[in-house]
Write a protein that holds these residues in place. Structure first.
Motif, short mmCIF file in Angstrom:
data_model
loop_
_atom_site.label_atom_id
_atom_site.label_comp_id
_atom_site.label_asym_id
_atom_site.label_seq_id
_atom_site.Cartn_x
_atom_site.Cartn_y
_atom_site.Cartn_z
N LYS A 196 0.81 -1.19 0.14
CA LYS A 196 -0.25 0.00 -0.14
C LYS A 196 0.72 1.25 0.13
O LYS A 196 2.01 1.14 0.16
CB LYS A 196 -1.00 -0.05 1.22
N TYR A 197 0.22 2.49 -0.34
CA TYR A 197 1.23 3.56 -0.45
C TYR A 197 0.68 4.44 0.76
O TYR A 197 -0.81 4.67 0.82
CB TYR A 197 0.78 4.29 -1.64
N LYS A 198 1.47 5.16 1.47
CA LYS A 198 1.22 6.12 2.72
C LYS A 198 0.66 7.50 1.99
O LYS A 198 -0.30 7.75 2.48
CB LYS A 198 2.41 6.16 3.28
N TRP A 241 -3.29 4.62 -4.14
CA TRP A 241 -3.37 3.58 -4.84
C TRP A 241 -3.32 2.03 -4.24
O TRP A 241 -2.78 1.91 -3.31
CB TRP A 241 -1.82 3.73 -5.89
N LYS A 242 -3.88 1.10 -5.02
CA LYS A 242 -3.98 -0.20 -4.57
C LYS A 242 -2.35 -0.77 -4.89
O LYS A 242 -1.65 -0.44 -5.54
CB LYS A 242 -4.79 -0.94 -5.49
N GLY A 243 -1.94 -1.72 -3.94
CA GLY A 243 -0.86 -2.27 -4.00
C GLY A 243 -0.88 -3.42 -5.05
O GLY A 243 -1.70 -4.33 -5.25
#
Length: 116
Positions: A78-80, A84-86
């Motif tokens: 995941k992005y902090k 966006w979806k990982g």
């Protein structure tokens, strides 16, 4: 003392490995796999995806790993800073019952010393 164990392991490996004449050469292995590798390279580079949005790339890699017999988990990460979806892919192959010899993903807990 530690080197003795590695030397013994190497000796057993060399004793049990087939003679060089029975093993395929590295060149022949590369020649055999080269068309598939070039095709994969061309497929992945024909329509590059933006960083963090590699949906088709991760789906392709996951499908290839599943076809090879790996247990695949998709959608990792995941992005902090962005919603966006990982698209990370993790693949594990199970080959036999027994202890885990090498675990590259295990991180030491806070305050725990890293194994030497």
């Amino acid at each position: 003392m530690k080197n003795t164990g590695w030397a013994l392991l190497l000796g057993v490996f060399l004793f049990l490995s087939p003679p060089a004449a029975a093993r395929p050469s590295l060149d022949s292995l590369v020649e055999k796999e080269l068309p598939a590798l070039v095709a994969a390279y061309q497929l992945l580079h024909a329509a590059p995806e933006l960083s963090g949005q590699e949906e088709k790339t991760s789906a392709y890699l996951a499908a290839q790993l599943k076809a090879l017999g790996y247990d695949v988990t998709e959608g990792i990460g995941k992005y902090k800073t962005r919603p966006w979806k990982g698209y990370g892919v993790v693949a594990v192959i199970k080959n036999d019952a027994g202890p885990t010899v090498l675990d590259l993903l295990k991180k030491p807990a806070a305050g725990e010393k890293k194994a030497e």
